[in-house]
Design a protein around this motif. Structure first.
Motif, mmCIF file in Angstrom:
data_model
loop_
_atom_site.group_PDB
_atom_site.id
_atom_site.type_symbol
_atom_site.label_atom_id
_atom_site.label_comp_id
_atom_site.label_asym_id
_atom_site.label_seq_id
_atom_site.Cartn_x
_atom_site.Cartn_y
_atom_site.Cartn_z
ATOM 1 N N SER A 151 23.871 12.709 26.807
ATOM 2 C CA SER A 151 23.550 14.045 27.055
ATOM 3 C C SER A 151 24.683 14.809 27.785
ATOM 4 C CB SER A 151 22.310 14.158 27.869
ATOM 5 O OG SER A 151 22.412 13.469 29.088
ATOM 6 N N SER A 209 9.742 21.966 25.461
ATOM 7 C CA SER A 209 10.987 22.054 24.575
ATOM 8 C C SER A 209 11.552 20.540 24.622
ATOM 9 C CB SER A 209 11.971 22.936 25.084
ATOM 10 O OG SER A 209 11.619 24.386 24.982
ATOM 11 N N ASN A 226 17.755 21.405 19.491
ATOM 12 C CA ASN A 226 16.613 21.666 20.334
ATOM 13 C C ASN A 226 15.264 22.172 19.404
ATOM 14 O OD1 ASN A 226 18.015 22.003 23.266
ATOM 15 N ND2 ASN A 226 19.289 22.802 21.896
ATOM 16 N N HIS A 256 11.450 24.280 20.195
ATOM 17 C CA HIS A 256 10.560 24.772 21.559
ATOM 18 C C HIS A 256 9.103 24.842 20.846
ATOM 19 C CE1 HIS A 256 14.339 26.037 23.612
ATOM 20 N NE2 HIS A 256 14.870 26.356 22.242
ATOM 21 N N GLY A 283 19.164 26.833 23.865
ATOM 22 C CA GLY A 283 19.295 25.351 24.216
ATOM 23 C C GLY A 283 18.679 25.257 25.576
ATOM 24 N N ASN A 284 18.523 23.910 25.830
ATOM 25 C CA ASN A 284 17.880 23.414 27.289
ATOM 26 C C ASN A 284 18.978 22.827 27.925
ATOM 27 O OD1 ASN A 284 14.980 23.784 26.642
ATOM 28 N ND2 ASN A 284 15.391 21.775 25.252
ATOM 29 N N THR A 321 15.479 18.369 23.570
ATOM 30 C CA THR A 321 16.909 18.288 23.389
ATOM 31 C C THR A 321 17.391 17.152 22.834
ATOM 32 O OG1 THR A 321 17.311 20.031 24.957
ATOM 33 C CG2 THR A 321 19.190 18.600 24.655
#
Length: 421
Positions: A169, A320, A287, A289, A62-63, A322
């Protein structure tokens, strides 16, 4: 087979995520013998990196974003010699794109604690006035057991184009139902201290390279006993102590001065230590990518208003996205989801190319739900057993489930283990 306890008192850290690594590094830094046991074949937990065969590249699961003013992040990276493994802008800048109007702006908090940036139309959200930002001040005051929607109005331009995107977030929970105190804790430590504490930072070149591999190297250098692929299946409790740890490779009896830090998910703690109350409601993160090089001078991170994606990240070899509080996306067909997210990425970076190869990563229980009810279920690092302590972003850190909170929890559990020796 029962292994005899070593002559020197040890601390067993069970769990090799960031909370467990933080505890182990803190202990090793004080010369305490550490045995680190991790169920998976690699450390890192939810902050891991791996080679993805579909994309033929190393990606993070994940970011994960940290901020320049996160004190535990700074302490941890210095301890493992990885201070240079974070990348970000020289000033606090948060670019946004509105998918509905295609309007673009950059939120630019000034460095100092006096927030004069809200007086500048070039630094705040377009179409807002300085008085619109008083909601942020209201959130910084204590509001025990209250939701955000019970403290401030969850409507208006600042809410829709700044507070809600930031809060979802941060909290990984629809912010209207989330804890006002958890939101306020983050604002007090970041935006309320000024842009110098709020500069966004991304692990470079990967989460493992920044947070995991240097920690393992440091532990090995200090003589730490690292055992990967070693699930803990059971514990034996005798009186007020944890007596044995039952791993797949055998049962290990703790010596009279041995301690144990459980840095495992809350559902694992609940199974092993039923007397401990833990969060039991969780939220997902999704997520994606994309194997696509970002345009020249692409922003490291862009917030998206009115799209499926919420944040778009530009890495040297991939783009990417999220999506937090993403339970609604879990059952969506991956191709449909890929197409929707790529449309958002293409809009942010003005791309016309077809959808590239993509890996969707769905973390169904990414974090506990940051509601007042779940906040009340977060346990302290202490347990009813004198030689056992807890670490994890789900424990009572005073913060939401963040990297900063996970690292602080590891420090706290390590300090308690040392104090009880």
């Amino acid at each position: 087979m029962i292994e005899r306890a070593a002559a020197a008192a040890r601390v067993h850290v069970v769990g090799g995520g960031l909370a467990g690594l933080s505890a182990a590094v803190t202990l090793a830094d004080r010369g305490v013998p550490v045995v680190l046991s991790e169920a998976a074949r690699q450390a890192g937990g939810r902050c891991r990196s791996y080679h993805d065969a579909q994309l033929d590249m190393v990606i993070d699961n994940g970011n994960h974003l940290v901020l320049s003013g996160n004190p535990a992040v700074g302490r941890y990276l210095r301890a493992i010699g990885a201070q240079d493994r974070l990348t970000g802008p020289r000033e606090a800048e948060f670019p946004f794109v509105d998918r509905g109007s295609n309007r673009r702006w950059i939120l630019r908090p000034n460095d100092g604690a006096l927030p004069w940036w809200i007086l500048s139309g070039k630094r705040r959200v377009p179409g807002t006035s300085s008085s619109d930002y008083l909601a942020m001040l209201a959130l910084t005051r204590p509001h025990p057991d209250r939701r955000i929607d019970q403290v401030i109005s969850c409507q208006g331009v600042v809410w829709e184009k700044l507070l809600r995107p930031l809060l979802v977030s941060i909290l990984n929970t629809p912010p209207e139902e989330a804890s006002a105190d958890l939101a306020g804790a983050v604002f007090r430590e970041t935006l309320m201290k000024g842009g110098r504490q709020t500069r966004p930072r991304i692990a470079t070149p990967s989460l493992a390279a920044a947070f995991v591999d240097p920690a393992l190297d440091r532990l090995r250098k200090d003589g730490g006993d690292i055992r990967l692929g070693r699930p803990l299946r059971a514990v034996t409790l005798e009186d007020d102590r944890v007596a044995t740890l039952g791993f797949d490779d055998g049962e290990e009896r703790l010596g009279p001065q041995d301690k144990v830090v459980f840095a495992v998910p809350p559902w694992t703690v609940q199974a092993l230590l039923p007397r401990v109350t833990v969060p039991d409601d969780f939220r997902a993160i999704v997520n994606a990518h994309f194997r696509a090089s970002p345009p020249t001078n692409a922003r490291l991170m862009v917030g998206l208003i009115g799209g499926t994606a919420e944040w778009v990240f530009a890495f040297p070899d991939r783009l990417s996205v999220t999506v937090s509080a993403a339970d609604r996306l879990l059952d969506m067909d991956n191709q449909t989801l890929t197409d929707a997210l790529w449309r958002d990425v293409a809009a942010v970076h003005d791309l016309s190319s077809p959808v590239p190869a993509c890996r969707i990563v769905k973390e169904k229980r990414a974090t506990f739900a940051a509601t007042p009810a779940q906040e009340a279920r977060r346990p302290s690092a202490r347990t009813p057993w004198t030689n056992a302590f807890l670490a994890g972003d789900w424990t009572a850190t005073g913060l939401p489930a963040t990297i900063e909170g996970a690292l602080r929890s590891g420090e706290k559990a390590a300090a308690l283990a040392m104090a009880s020796r």
